[in-house]
Design a protein around this motif. Structure first.
Motif: not given
Ligand code: ATP
Length: 292
Positions: A67, A69, A102, A106, A141, A160, A220-221, A284-285
């Motif tokens: 992504g 970010d 990592v 998911q 997660m 993160v 946003s994915l 954004e979402r």
């Protein structure tokens, strides 16, 4: 041109960040704001993170899903790695061949995003742990990270790319332990203060390849079955492009979007502006469809 080693790409990322910081007469207030955001992230990484958890002995891992970010954070992090190495006079040569990372695969993600992760894994020399797609689909997660830590017990902290604008993120801190219900590790979150506009300004300026899904109206994915083009990017209303200077300066006038995979070719359309036309963090979402 592809870099020939982790040292090489780290040096290149360092140059990208430094060159952005040296923009003297910013064409927009966004650039000035992004310069401040970069400096704060660099300070957090170089002054607060690296002296406590060595970036060279496996204590730190980088959470990466392709992504925008985490890509921005990756570029700045690699640049810091280069600076840290250069400032360490005991080191005769760059001490890492790959960066420990990592990816928790998911849920069903865009095929183009998966291809982009594969491509950038090589580009940025990531030794990427990928949770097993077939077996781990139903893992949460926290469970997936638990498995990761069982396989990589030397990991103490994970970087993160979360931002304050993300859901439930407004009270987070740059360095904090995981919440109850999660395996115990430190979350390193040096991108919290970045606005959406700063993310795009820096990424487009960098000239680095970006995931092609952003090019067809996504901002946003998430899960492929719950992510649609963002309605606020509809071409029914004209939207201005705020990053013309960034794109033309380093990216030579073209945004370097990764190709859409054949499975995602139906997303190609003339109805939506690319993701970087969206300025408002709170929208954004809006392409995410609620799960029932
Ligand atoms: P976008 O919002 O455009 O999808 P992004 O994926 O980088 O960009 P988020 O989805 O908000 O950002 O996720 C925040 C951060 O959490 C990521 O930058 C990444 O560091 C981490 N992350 C999210 N999903 C995963 C995943 N499946 N595997 C590993 N890390 C992840």
């Amino acid at each position: 041109m592809a870099a020939s080693s982790l040292a090489d790409i780290s040096e290149r990322c360092h140059k990208i960040a430094q060159s952005y910081l040296q923009i003297k007469e910013p064409s927009s207030p966004i650039i000035r704001e992004t310069q401040d955001a970069i400096k704060l992230t660099q300070r957090l990484v170089l002054n607060d993170i690296f002296p406590r958890w060595s970036p060279f002995n496996g204590e730190i891992s980088f959470s990466y899903n392709g992504g925008k970010d985490c890509q921005v954070l990756l570029i700045i992090y690699l640049g810091c790695l280069w600076e840290y190495y250069k400032s360490n006079t005991n080191l005769k040569q760059f001490p890492l061949d790959t960066l420990k990372a990592v990816f928790i695969d998911q849920y069903q993600t865009f095929h183009t995003l998966e291809q982009f992760v594969e491509f950038t894994k090589k580009r940025y020399y990531l030794s990427l742990y990928e949770s097993d797609r077939n077996h781990n689909k139903s893992l949460s997660m926290p469970e997936a990270f638990h498995r990761y830590l069982v396989d990589h017990p030397e990991t103490k902290a994970i970087v993160v790319g979360i931002r304050y604008a993300d859901p439930f993120a407004q009270d987070l801190k740059p360095i904090q332990r995981t919440d109850e219900g999660w395996p115990d590790f430190l979350r390193l979150q040096p991108l919290l203060h970045w606005k959406l506009s700063c993310i795009w300004s820096f990424l487009l300026y960098s000239g680095e390849p970006i995931c092609g899904i952003y090019g067809v109206g996504f901002s946003s994915l998430g899960d492929i079955s719950h992510t649609l083009p963002n309605p606020h990017l509809s071409k029914k209303k004209a939207l201005p492009l705020f990053y013309e200077w960034e794109i033309s300066h380093r990216g030579k006038g073209v945004v370097n979007c990764s190709p859409l995979s054949s499975q995602d070719s139906h997303f190609q359309n003339d109805e939506y502006f690319p993701g970087w036309y969206l300025l408002d963090d709170s929208l954004e979402r809006c392409g995410r469809v609620k799960k029932h």
